[in-house]
Design a protein around this motif. Structure first.
Motif, PDB file in Angstrom:
ATOM      1  N   ASP A   1       9.038   4.712 -11.735  1.00  0.00           N
ATOM      2  CA  ASP A   1       7.622   4.451 -11.923  1.00  0.00           C
ATOM      3  C   ASP A   1       6.636   4.508 -10.575  1.00  0.00           C
ATOM      4  O   ASP A   1       7.046   4.384  -9.576  1.00  0.00           O
ATOM      5  CB  ASP A   1       7.563   3.240 -12.650  1.00  0.00           C
ATOM      6  N   MET A   2       5.481   5.244 -10.734  1.00  0.00           N
ATOM      7  CA  MET A   2       4.510   5.013  -9.818  1.00  0.00           C
ATOM      8  C   MET A   2       3.781   4.009  -9.856  1.00  0.00           C
ATOM      9  O   MET A   2       3.183   3.308 -10.702  1.00  0.00           O
ATOM     10  CB  MET A   2       3.714   6.353 -10.026  1.00  0.00           C
ATOM     11  N   VAL A   3       3.707   3.300  -8.747  1.00  0.00           N
ATOM     12  CA  VAL A   3       2.872   1.820  -8.565  1.00  0.00           C
ATOM     13  C   VAL A   3       1.864   1.925  -7.281  1.00  0.00           C
ATOM     14  O   VAL A   3       2.111   2.829  -6.458  1.00  0.00           O
ATOM     15  CB  VAL A   3       3.884   0.719  -8.397  1.00  0.00           C
ATOM     16  N   HIS A   4       0.878   1.022  -7.362  1.00  0.00           N
ATOM     17  CA  HIS A   4      -0.348   1.207  -6.265  1.00  0.00           C
ATOM     18  C   HIS A   4      -0.323  -0.400  -5.767  1.00  0.00           C
ATOM     19  O   HIS A   4       0.173  -1.481  -6.426  1.00  0.00           O
ATOM     20  CB  HIS A   4      -1.586   1.326  -6.849  1.00  0.00           C
ATOM     21  N   GLY A   5      -0.278  -0.507  -4.574  1.00  0.00           N
ATOM     22  CA  GLY A   5      -0.321  -1.984  -4.191  1.00  0.00           C
ATOM     23  C   GLY A   5      -1.096  -1.691  -2.395  1.00  0.00           C
ATOM     24  O   GLY A   5      -1.451  -0.764  -2.156  1.00  0.00           O
ATOM     25  N   ILE A   6      -0.687  -3.066  -1.866  1.00  0.00           N
ATOM     26  CA  ILE A   6      -1.538  -3.272  -0.654  1.00  0.00           C
ATOM     27  C   ILE A   6      -0.420  -3.651   0.370  1.00  0.00           C
ATOM     28  O   ILE A   6       0.283  -4.378   0.067  1.00  0.00           O
ATOM     29  CB  ILE A   6      -2.559  -3.990  -0.616  1.00  0.00           C
ATOM     30  N   VAL A   7      -0.445  -3.276   1.602  1.00  0.00           N
ATOM     31  CA  VAL A   7       0.522  -3.738   2.859  1.00  0.00           C
ATOM     32  C   VAL A   7       0.170  -4.863   3.114  1.00  0.00           C
ATOM     33  O   VAL A   7      -1.317  -5.152   3.651  1.00  0.00           O
ATOM     34  CB  VAL A   7       0.407  -2.610   3.980  1.00  0.00           C
ATOM     35  N   TYR A   8       0.875  -6.043   3.158  1.00  0.00           N
ATOM     36  CA  TYR A   8       0.430  -7.413   3.551  1.00  0.00           C
ATOM     37  C   TYR A   8       1.245  -7.867   4.836  1.00  0.00           C
ATOM     38  O   TYR A   8       1.056  -8.833   5.492  1.00  0.00           O
ATOM     39  CB  TYR A   8       0.746  -8.275   2.351  1.00  0.00           C
ATOM     40  N   ASP A   9       2.397  -7.097   5.231  1.00  0.00           N
ATOM     41  CA  ASP A   9       3.272  -7.563   6.346  1.00  0.00           C
ATOM     42  C   ASP A   9       3.877  -6.240   6.822  1.00  0.00           C
ATOM     43  O   ASP A   9       4.232  -5.534   6.020  1.00  0.00           O
ATOM     44  CB  ASP A   9       3.909  -8.735   6.173  1.00  0.00           C
ATOM     45  N   THR A  10       4.547  -6.172   7.950  1.00  0.00           N
ATOM     46  CA  THR A  10       5.272  -5.243   8.434  1.00  0.00           C
ATOM     47  C   THR A  10       6.607  -5.681   9.270  1.00  0.00           C
ATOM     48  O   THR A  10       6.463  -6.763   9.967  1.00  0.00           O
ATOM     49  CB  THR A  10       4.734  -3.936   9.143  1.00  0.00           C
ATOM     50  N   SER A  11       7.582  -5.200   9.180  1.00  0.00           N
ATOM     51  CA  SER A  11       8.869  -5.707   9.948  1.00  0.00           C
ATOM     52  C   SER A  11       9.727  -4.514  10.697  1.00  0.00           C
ATOM     53  O   SER A  11      10.095  -3.729   9.867  1.00  0.00           O
ATOM     54  CB  SER A  11       9.662  -6.552   9.121  1.00  0.00           C
ATOM     55  N   ASP A  12       9.931  -4.584  11.641  1.00  0.00           N
ATOM     56  CA  ASP A  12      10.894  -3.572  12.257  1.00  0.00           C
ATOM     57  C   ASP A  12      12.159  -3.555  11.736  1.00  0.00           C
ATOM     58  O   ASP A  12      13.051  -2.650  11.943  1.00  0.00           O
ATOM     59  CB  ASP A  12      10.968  -3.865  14.074  1.00  0.00           C
TER      60      ASP A  12
ATOM     61  N   THR B   1      -3.440  -1.357   4.218  1.00  0.00           N
ATOM     62  CA  THR B   1      -3.299  -0.085   3.973  1.00  0.00           C
ATOM     63  C   THR B   1      -3.286  -0.180   2.555  1.00  0.00           C
ATOM     64  O   THR B   1      -2.085  -0.958   1.992  1.00  0.00           O
ATOM     65  CB  THR B   1      -2.448   0.784   4.720  1.00  0.00           C
ATOM     66  N   GLU B   2      -3.834   0.555   1.581  1.00  0.00           N
ATOM     67  CA  GLU B   2      -3.409   0.736   0.230  1.00  0.00           C
ATOM     68  C   GLU B   2      -2.525   1.975   0.053  1.00  0.00           C
ATOM     69  O   GLU B   2      -2.717   2.731   0.473  1.00  0.00           O
ATOM     70  CB  GLU B   2      -4.890   0.817  -0.770  1.00  0.00           C
ATOM     71  N   VAL B   3      -1.203   1.570  -0.718  1.00  0.00           N
ATOM     72  CA  VAL B   3      -0.322   2.643  -0.698  1.00  0.00           C
ATOM     73  C   VAL B   3       0.041   2.997  -2.335  1.00  0.00           C
ATOM     74  O   VAL B   3      -0.330   1.970  -3.162  1.00  0.00           O
ATOM     75  CB  VAL B   3       0.753   2.169  -0.259  1.00  0.00           C
ATOM     76  N   THR B   4       0.261   4.132  -2.599  1.00  0.00           N
ATOM     77  CA  THR B   4       0.847   4.602  -3.801  1.00  0.00           C
ATOM     78  C   THR B   4       2.263   5.020  -3.606  1.00  0.00           C
ATOM     79  O   THR B   4       2.637   5.985  -2.626  1.00  0.00           O
ATOM     80  CB  THR B   4      -0.093   5.789  -4.509  1.00  0.00           C
ATOM     81  N   GLY B   5       3.332   4.526  -4.280  1.00  0.00           N
ATOM     82  CA  GLY B   5       4.642   4.674  -4.156  1.00  0.00           C
ATOM     83  C   GLY B   5       5.528   4.828  -5.433  1.00  0.00           C
ATOM     84  O   GLY B   5       4.696   4.504  -6.579  1.00  0.00           O
ATOM     85  N   ARG B   6       6.638   5.087  -5.294  1.00  0.00           N
ATOM     86  CA  ARG B   6       7.485   5.330  -6.462  1.00  0.00           C
ATOM     87  C   ARG B   6       8.736   4.367  -6.158  1.00  0.00           C
ATOM     88  O   ARG B   6       9.018   3.993  -5.263  1.00  0.00           O
ATOM     89  CB  ARG B   6       8.271   6.720  -6.365  1.00  0.00           C
ATOM     90  N   VAL B   7       8.752   3.709  -7.397  1.00  0.00           N
ATOM     91  CA  VAL B   7      10.041   2.493  -7.523  1.00  0.00           C
ATOM     92  C   VAL B   7      11.431   3.194  -7.480  1.00  0.00           C
ATOM     93  O   VAL B   7      11.520   4.111  -8.164  1.00  0.00           O
ATOM     94  CB  VAL B   7       9.956   1.745  -8.840  1.00  0.00           C
TER      95      VAL B   7
END
Length: 273
Positions: A143-154, A183-189
């Motif tokens: 499924d294609m989904v849309h969301g927002i990045v709320y944190d990052t981790s190396d 950042t808003e992102v669109t991705g594939r599950v």
């Protein structure tokens, strides 16, 4: 009375500068400019409770964009000495302390936050929302989904809130460019884990992605006088740094271009035909 939540309170007293709501033991002011016409003692009214700039409990009929325990994407209106201030539909901006930020926020940035009551009984925002994200999304693999990045981790990758409420991750192996918090992102599950959390990829399935990657590599070569200063045997980190893609994806793209006879592989480079 519940700070940070909407509730129905009763008018107990009318004064020149507004009305008092609550009871004889506990009351809160609703300023005159927000008092409905023809209000009378005993009338119920729905309000939101927060604290004004003088740290006094106050009621408002305005609708805040966020209430205690909820999640919302808000914009940074200003940055001060101890944190950022967010626009949230009320006169007084919402304070986001530096210690509650997962990345340094600047004016104009957008961030996913929740509302909490701090030790001083004041309403504040926090970007540390991992524990509030749901794991019962309706999405399934591919499924294609849309969301927002709320944190990052190396170590783990990029944390995404799908639909601003479902827990998802772009695993480290799928991260080939920098993702800024907000950042808003669109991705594939790519997977639905046993605990309900989602794994995402911003790349399409291999056949479709291969075509895009081949066109991308060819476009880069055109900008570089028809040549790449390395070939498909280059180090994976170099490929990631120069092209923002994995070595496997690069090799597939090069293979596609070879098959179409658009390029030629040299000892230490790739050139266009």
């Amino acid at each position: 009375m519940q700070l940070g939540k909407k509730q129905v309170l009763t008018v107990v007293k009318i004064v020149d500068f507004g009305v008092y709501l609550g009871s004889d033991e506990e009351r809160v002011l609703l300023p005159k400019k927000q008092v409905p016409e023809d209000i009378e003692v005993g009338d119920p009214i729905e309000v939101f409770l927060y604290k004004d700039s003088s740290d006094r409990l106050i009621a408002t009929t305005n609708e805040p964009e966020l209430k205690v325990g909820e999640l919302a994407v808000l914009e940074v209106a200003d940055v001060g000495k101890f944190g950022a201030f967010l626009s949230w539909g009320l006169e007084k901006a919402l304070f986001l302390p530096f210690k509650e930020q997962t990345a340094k926020e600047e004016q104009g940035d957008k961030c996913l936050v929740t509302l909490y009551i701090d030790k001083s009984q004041r309403l504040c925002a926090t970007m540390k929302v991992y524990g509030l994200l749901r794991t019962d999304s309706p999405y399934k693999k591919d499924d294609m989904v849309h969301g927002i990045v709320y944190d990052t981790s190396d170590r783990f990758g990029v944390f995404v809130a799908v639909d601003n409420k479902y827990s998802a991750l772009i695993p480290r192996k799928e991260v080939f460019k920098n993702f800024r918090v907000g950042t808003e992102v669109t991705g594939r599950v790519t997977a639905v884990k046993e605990d309900g959390k989602l794994d995402l990829s911003i790349r399409e399935k291999i056949p479709a992605q291969m075509d895009k990657d081949a066109e991308y590599v060819l476009g880069i070569m055109k900008k570089c006088d028809g040549k790449l200063p390395f070939n498909d045997k280059a180090d994976a980190e170099k490929i990631k740094k120069e092209l923002g893609m994995s070595k496997n994806a690069f090799k597939r793209a090069v293979g596609r271009l070879l098959k179409e006879r658009k390029i030629e592989i040299k000892e230490d480079s790739i050139v266009m035909k």
